[in-house]
Design a protein around this motif. Structure first.
Motif, PDB file in Angstrom:
ATOM      1  N   ASN A   1       0.840  -1.196   0.000  1.00 27.38           N
ATOM      2  CA  ASN A   1       0.000   0.000   0.000  1.00 27.38           C
ATOM      3  C   ASN A   1       0.877   1.249   0.000  1.00 27.38           C
ATOM      4  OD1 ASN A   1      -2.415   1.384   0.024  1.00 27.38           O
ATOM      5  ND2 ASN A   1      -2.808   1.120   2.224  1.00 27.38           N
TER       6      ASN A   1
ATOM      7  N   SER B   1       2.412   4.689  -1.248  1.00 29.37           N
ATOM      8  CA  SER B   1       1.779   5.814  -1.934  1.00 29.37           C
ATOM      9  C   SER B   1       2.802   6.925  -2.165  1.00 29.37           C
ATOM     10  CB  SER B   1       0.597   6.328  -1.098  1.00 29.37           C
ATOM     11  OG  SER B   1       1.036   6.633   0.207  1.00 29.37           O
TER      12      SER B   1
ATOM     13  N   ASN C   1      -0.392   2.181  -4.349  1.00 26.63           N
ATOM     14  CA  ASN C   1      -1.163   3.411  -4.591  1.00 26.63           C
ATOM     15  C   ASN C   1      -0.251   4.540  -5.021  1.00 26.63           C
ATOM     16  OD1 ASN C   1      -3.706   2.380  -3.912  1.00 26.63           O
ATOM     17  ND2 ASN C   1      -3.241   2.615  -1.726  1.00 26.63           N
TER      18      ASN C   1
HETATM   19  C1  LIG Z   1      -3.717   2.229   2.012  1.00 24.82           C
HETATM   20  O1  LIG Z   1      -3.264   3.564   2.156  1.00 24.82           O
HETATM   21  C2  LIG Z   1      -4.298   4.519   2.049  1.00 24.82           C
HETATM   22  C3  LIG Z   1      -3.642   5.878   2.143  1.00 24.82           C
HETATM   23  O2  LIG Z   1      -2.688   6.000   1.121  1.00 24.82           O
HETATM   24  C4  LIG Z   1      -5.293   4.322   3.168  1.00 24.82           C
HETATM   25  O3  LIG Z   1      -6.354   5.232   3.027  1.00 24.82           O
HETATM   26  C5  LIG Z   1      -5.831   2.893   3.091  1.00 24.82           C
HETATM   27  O4  LIG Z   1      -6.650   2.637   4.195  1.00 24.82           O
HETATM   28  C6  LIG Z   1      -4.708   1.888   3.093  1.00 24.82           C
HETATM   29  N1  LIG Z   1      -5.261   0.586   2.834  1.00 24.82           N
HETATM   30  C7  LIG Z   1      -4.861  -0.489   3.505  1.00 24.82           C
HETATM   31  C8  LIG Z   1      -5.489  -1.761   3.120  1.00 24.82           C
HETATM   32  O5  LIG Z   1      -4.010  -0.442   4.383  1.00 24.82           O
END
Ligand SMILES: *[C@@H]1O[C@H](CO)[C@@H](O)[C@H](O)[C@H]1NC(C)=O
Ligand SMILES: *[C@@H]1O[C@H](CO)[C@@H](O)[C@H](O)[C@H]1NC(C)=O
Ligand SMILES: *[C@@H]1O[C@H](CO)[C@@H](O)[C@H](O)[C@H]1NC(C)=O
Ligand SMILES: *[C@@H]1O[C@H](CO)[C@@H](O)[C@H](O)[C@H]1NC(C)=O
Ligand SMILES: *[C@@H]1O[C@H](CO)[C@@H](O)[C@H](O)[C@H]1NC(C)=O
Ligand SMILES: *[C@@H]1O[C@H](CO)[C@@H](O)[C@H](O)[C@H]1NC(C)=O
Ligand SMILES: *[C@@H]1O[C@H](CO)[C@@H](O)[C@H](O)[C@H]1NC(C)=O
Ligand SMILES: *[C@@H]1O[C@H](CO)[C@@H](O)[C@H](O)[C@H]1NC(C)=O
Ligand SMILES: *[C@@H]1O[C@H](CO)[C@@H](O)[C@H](O)[C@H]1NC(C)=O
Ligand SMILES: *[C@@H]1O[C@H](CO)[C@@H](O)[C@H](O)[C@H]1NC(C)=O
Ligand SMILES: *[C@@H]1O[C@H](CO)[C@@H](O)[C@H](O)[C@H]1NC(C)=O
Ligand SMILES: *[C@H]1O[C@@H](CO)[C@H](O)[C@@H](O)[C@@H]1NC(C)=O
Length: 476
Positions: free
Chosen positions: A314, A316, A338
């Motif tokens: 995840n 970003s 992301n």
């Molecule tokens: C992944 O990161 C985003 C922020 O970039 C966050 O909103 C989201 O909850 C995260 N998802 C997971 C599965 O950790």
């Protein structure tokens, strides 16, 4: 003088003759055990080998045919002995297609330093009696079908430097007693059915350099005690079911060259100075976890990096332009994160990658990359074989300059916002095997040059606004 000389010579001759007779007669007398040993070797070793042979049911290559009394056992196939004692120091039958169990008598080969039965079909349990081999340095039993637990008694083999028992069907937990193997440099337990965690006692294996535990059912967190492993260079524990965050000391362990924790459930962020504290990294494989946050720019200060897999996490933010500082990087895999925020400049880092003359695989699919592909793709390494850009929001035209990436085998750009026509020049990519451009907004005629891509086995152009048909030369 002459006569005297002859007499001396004659008497010397007689004394020699008499000694010879004596020797001969002695050797005809039934021998006590100690002399028998020099003829047939230590009886315990010989019996142990014969028992070992007895428990082997299948020897299709007849490698154990030589294990008979016409030869001293030190000359039997796969056996080496110490020169002085004529005791067995090495039993090496790697890759001989043997099927059977390992006789517990193997534990009587007390001079053994190497036991290598790798890549056969040995089944049943690893005999506990191996724990009696207190001189053993190398135990290699991988690629067999051993089952049951790892014998606790292996922890008695205090001279062990190498224990490779991966790729079997071992079950149960890793015995914490193994922590007492202070000379162990290499431990490989991969591809078994082991459960439980990494014993905290492993912090006591002060010589450990390489630890391989992938492909088991191991879980739990990384024990803090491992911080004491000052020589650790390879830490490979994925795939498994480990969780939690990576303890900070691991990012601080400058001896590490290869980290592989793929396909676990680790979470957390990468520390900003990771490439400074791990300057010797060659491989960082952390894909298939739940890491988040940005990719630290400093990762590229680890200038020996060759393999980088951060995919399926995840992560970003922007991809740092500093990846271009890595001269040896071969695989850069950032897919399914992301990254990019759909910003127009989100692909800016691609220009820097043209400095990476070893780059073979660039995987960026399923992220949030936007903007147009720069023409600098023309300057990618000629090693470049696979480019994955699908599932983003990349817009603009397909750069005709891709034709310069002459060894390209995969060009995947499906599911983006590409417009314009398919460049003629793609027909020059003779090695192309997969070209996926479906799900874009491409228009115009399918160039006939595509018909020259005779190695293509997957061509997807659907869901565009293209005209014409796929050239017949590659249609079937
Ligand atoms: C992944 O990161 C985003 C922020 O970039 C966050 O909103 C989201 O909850 C995260 N998802 C997971 C599965 O950790
Ligand atoms: C043979 O080896 C065994 C086990 O090491 C030992 O107990 C025995 O004394 C040896 N025999 C001879 C004759 O050396
Ligand atoms: C015993 O071993 C020798 C040496 O390899 C071999 O030539 C001979 O055929 C073997 N004897 C038997 C009965 O297998
Ligand atoms: C095992 O041995 C076979 C030949 O018997 C060989 O083809 C194969 O590569 C070996 N596998 C390993 C993992 O060494
Ligand atoms: C295993 O080790 C224990 C001591 O920890 C010992 O009592 C036992 O005899 C050993 N087993 C074998 C088969 O050597
Ligand atoms: C590590 O070894 C020390 C002795 O060197 C011992 O006291 C301690 O119990 C061991 N730790 C673990 C977790 O086994
Ligand atoms: C991994 O561990 C979790 C509990 O921590 C468990 O629910 C899950 O089934 C495990 N997955 C596998 C593949 O063993
Ligand atoms: C990292 O290493 C430095 C110096 O070697 C040390 O001062 C620091 O405490 C270590 N940090 C962690 C989290 O182990
Ligand atoms: C460490 O990674 C590098 C780069 O992928 C690789 O060439 C090397 O064989 C690995 N070392 C070990 C001991 O696995
Ligand atoms: C780390 O790399 C950057 C360039 O990416 C460079 O400017 C910096 O000097 C490097 N830091 C160290 C400590 O080598
Ligand atoms: C296909 O390749 C041939 C020679 O390899 C070349 O002469 C021809 O122009 C190419 N066709 C197209 C349409 O590019
Ligand atoms: C050593 O092996 C055991 C089996 O593990 C046997 O029971 C013993 O008889 C054998 N000892 C000798 C001296 O051969």
């Amino acid at each position: 003088m002459k006569t005297q000389n002859n007499q001396i010579t004659l008497s010397a001759f007689w004394s020699m003759f008499l000694r010879l007779i004596l020797l001969l007669s002695v050797s005809l007398i039934p021998q006590p055990t100690s002399n028998f040993v020099s003829a047939l070797g230590n009886e315990t070793d010989r019996i142990a080998l014969l028992k070992f042979k007895e428990s082997i049911s299948d020897d299709p290559n007849g490698v154990l045919r030589s294990w008979n009394d016409s030869l001293h056992f030190c000359n039997w196939h796969g056996i080496s002995c110490g020169k002085r004692h004529q005791r067995i120091t090495s039993l090496d039958l790697e890759g001989r297609n043997l099927r059977g169990t390992v006789s517990p008598y193997v534990g009587n080969l007390t001079f053994l330093r190497l036991l290598n039965l790798m890549n056969n079909s040995f089944f049943g349990q690893i005999p506990t009696q191996i724990g009696r081999l207190f001189r053993l340095q190398h135990l290699i039993l991988s690629y067999n079908v051993f089952e049951g637990n790892i014998p606790v008694n292996l922890s008695h083999c205090l001279e062990l430097e190498v224990m490779v028992i991966g790729t079997n069907r071992l079950t149960g937990v890793i015995p914490l007693e193994l922590g007492s193997l202070a000379k162990l440099e290499l431990l490989n337990l991969e591809s078994n059915d082991l459960e439980g965690g990494i014993p905290s006692s492993f912090g006591n294996m002060s010589s450990l350099e390489r630890l391989y535990l992938p492909k088991n059912n191991l879980a739990g967190t990384i024990p803090d005690e491992l911080r004491r492993l000052k020589r650790l260079s390879v830490f490979a524990i994925g795939p498994n079911n480990f969780s939690g965050t990576i303890p900070l000391f691991l990012y601080n362990m400058s001896s590490l060259t290869n980290i592989s924790i793929t396909d676990n459930r680790f979470e957390g962020t990468l520390p900003p100075n990771i490439g400074l504290t791990l300057p010797n990294l060659q491989e960082i494989l952390i894909g298939g976890n739940e890491f988040s946050g940005i990719i630290p720019e400093s990762i590229s200060n680890a200038s020996q990096l060759q393999l980088i897999d951060l995919s399926d996490n995840n992560f970003s933010g922007q991809v740092p332009g500093s990846f271009g500082n890595l001269p040896d990087v071969r695989i850069l895999s950032l897919g399914s994160n992301n990254l990019g925020s759909y910003a127009a400049n989100s692909l800016d880092f691609i220009a820097s990658l043209t400095n990476c003359s070893q780059l073979e695989v660039l995987a960026l699919s399923n992220n949030r990359f936007g903007g147009v592909l720069p023409n600098s793709v023309a300057n990618f390494s000629t090693q470049m074989a696979r480019i994955y850009l699908g599932g983003n929001q990349i817009s603009g035209k397909i750069p005709p300059a891709f034709e310069n990436v002459i060894n390209l085998m995969v060009l995947a750009m499906e599911g983006n916002l590409l417009t314009g026509s398919i460049p003629d020049s793609l027909g020059k990519l003779k090695n192309l095997q997969l070209l996926s451009l479906d799900g874009n907004a491409l228009s115009g005629k399918i160039p006939t040059s595509i018909g020259n891509l005779t190695n293509v086995f997957s061509l997807s152009l659907s869901l565009n606004k293209l005209e014409g048909s796929i050239p017949r030369s590659i249609a079937e």
